[in-house]
Scaffold this motif. Structure first.
Motif, short mmCIF file in Angstrom:
data_model
loop_
_atom_site.label_atom_id
_atom_site.label_comp_id
_atom_site.label_asym_id
_atom_site.label_seq_id
_atom_site.Cartn_x
_atom_site.Cartn_y
_atom_site.Cartn_z
N GLN A 16 0.83 -1.21 0.00
CA GLN A 16 0.00 0.00 0.00
C GLN A 16 0.86 1.25 0.00
OE1 GLN A 16 -2.68 -0.15 3.34
NE2 GLN A 16 -4.05 -1.58 2.33
N LYS A 17 1.98 1.18 0.69
CA LYS A 17 2.90 2.33 0.75
C LYS A 17 3.65 2.50 -0.57
CE LYS A 17 6.17 4.37 4.00
NZ LYS A 17 5.33 5.45 4.48
N GLY A 18 3.69 1.44 -1.38
CA GLY A 18 4.32 1.52 -2.69
C GLY A 18 5.82 1.39 -2.67
N VAL A 19 6.35 0.62 -1.72
CA VAL A 19 7.80 0.43 -1.64
C VAL A 19 8.13 -1.06 -1.77
CG1 VAL A 19 8.22 2.48 -0.23
CG2 VAL A 19 7.83 0.31 0.88
N LEU A 57 5.98 2.28 8.37
CA LEU A 57 4.72 2.10 7.64
C LEU A 57 3.69 3.17 7.99
CD1 LEU A 57 4.44 -1.78 7.93
CD2 LEU A 57 4.99 -0.46 5.88
N GLY A 58 3.99 3.99 9.00
CA GLY A 58 3.08 5.07 9.37
C GLY A 58 1.87 4.60 10.15
N VAL A 59 2.04 3.52 10.94
CA VAL A 59 0.94 2.99 11.73
C VAL A 59 1.40 2.78 13.17
CG1 VAL A 59 -0.13 1.82 9.77
CG2 VAL A 59 1.45 0.55 11.22
N THR A 60 0.45 2.79 14.09
CA THR A 60 0.76 2.44 15.47
C THR A 60 0.72 0.91 15.58
OG1 THR A 60 -1.54 2.43 16.19
CG2 THR A 60 -0.37 4.56 16.28
N PRO A 61 1.32 0.35 16.62
CA PRO A 61 1.19 -1.10 16.81
C PRO A 61 -0.28 -1.54 16.90
CG PRO A 61 3.00 -0.29 18.12
CD PRO A 61 2.29 0.92 17.56
N LEU A 62 -1.12 -0.73 17.53
CA LEU A 62 -2.54 -1.06 17.62
C LEU A 62 -3.16 -1.13 16.22
CD1 LEU A 62 -5.06 -1.55 19.35
CD2 LEU A 62 -5.37 0.93 19.39
N GLU A 73 -3.02 3.93 7.33
CA GLU A 73 -2.38 5.22 7.06
C GLU A 73 -3.38 6.20 6.46
OE1 GLU A 73 1.87 6.83 5.40
OE2 GLU A 73 1.02 5.06 4.43
N ALA A 74 -4.21 5.74 5.54
CA ALA A 74 -5.23 6.60 4.93
C ALA A 74 -6.28 7.00 5.97
CB ALA A 74 -5.88 5.91 3.74
N LEU A 75 -6.65 6.07 6.84
CA LEU A 75 -7.63 6.39 7.87
C LEU A 75 -7.08 7.45 8.82
CD1 LEU A 75 -10.39 5.89 9.10
CD2 LEU A 75 -9.40 4.01 10.42
N GLN A 76 -5.80 7.37 9.17
CA GLN A 76 -5.18 8.40 10.01
C GLN A 76 -5.29 9.77 9.33
OE1 GLN A 76 -1.09 7.47 10.74
NE2 GLN A 76 -1.53 6.00 12.35
N GLN A 77 -4.98 9.82 8.04
CA GLN A 77 -5.04 11.08 7.30
C GLN A 77 -6.48 11.60 7.25
OE1 GLN A 77 -3.31 10.17 3.50
NE2 GLN A 77 -1.24 10.06 4.31
N PHE A 78 -7.42 10.69 7.05
CA PHE A 78 -8.84 11.05 7.01
C PHE A 78 -9.26 11.69 8.33
CE2 PHE A 78 -13.35 10.16 7.42
CZ PHE A 78 -13.83 10.58 6.18
N ILE A 79 -8.86 11.08 9.43
CA ILE A 79 -9.21 11.60 10.75
C ILE A 79 -8.55 12.95 11.00
CG2 ILE A 79 -8.93 11.19 13.24
CD1 ILE A 79 -9.33 8.16 12.58
N GLU A 80 -7.28 13.08 10.63
CA GLU A 80 -6.58 14.35 10.81
C GLU A 80 -7.28 15.47 10.04
OE1 GLU A 80 -2.44 13.85 9.79
OE2 GLU A 80 -2.24 12.19 11.21
N GLU A 81 -7.68 15.20 8.81
CA GLU A 81 -8.38 16.21 8.02
C GLU A 81 -9.77 16.48 8.61
OE1 GLU A 81 -7.20 18.17 5.56
OE2 GLU A 81 -5.28 17.21 6.00
#
Length: 103
Positions: A16-19, A57-62, A73-81
């Motif tokens: 998903q991260k594209g690496v 990966l830009g995620v928490t262990p949880l 990662e996308a959900l985190q960005q969605f919540i931040e916005e």
């Protein structure tokens, strides 16, 4: 159970991260086949390495272990916005989301 989950989840989030596995390994300061060995179930990361992997990966262990969250990662960005929205705008977005989920 987690012996299979961890490698599969790392692979999914990495893709998903594209690496590539190689680039991720090198970015973590490891040998070029480090992530490949984990994804192929030849080894598991240490706890410290796991935390570095999550950070990369830009995620928490949880979030990592929340397999119901396909794209943390996308959900985190969605919540931040979403936090930046006015209450009225948030209600509009919420209604739109509900409409989209009912289709």
């Amino acid at each position: 159970m987690y012996e299979d989950f961890v490698p599969e989840r790392i692979a999914k989030l990495r893709i998903q991260k594209g690496v590539s596995a190689r680039d991720m390994s090198l970015s973590l300061g490891q040998a070029n086949n480090y992530i490949n060995n984990i994804e192929n179930k030849k080894s598991l990361p240490s706890m410290q390495a796991f935390f570095y992997i999550c950070e990369y990966l830009g995620v928490t262990p949880l979030e990592f272990f929340d397999d119901g969250n396909e794209n943390p990662e996308a959900l985190q960005q969605f919540i931040e916005e979403g936090r930046k929205l006015s209450p009225e705008a948030m209600q509009h977005i919420l209604h739109l989301m509900k409409d989209l989920n009912n289709k």
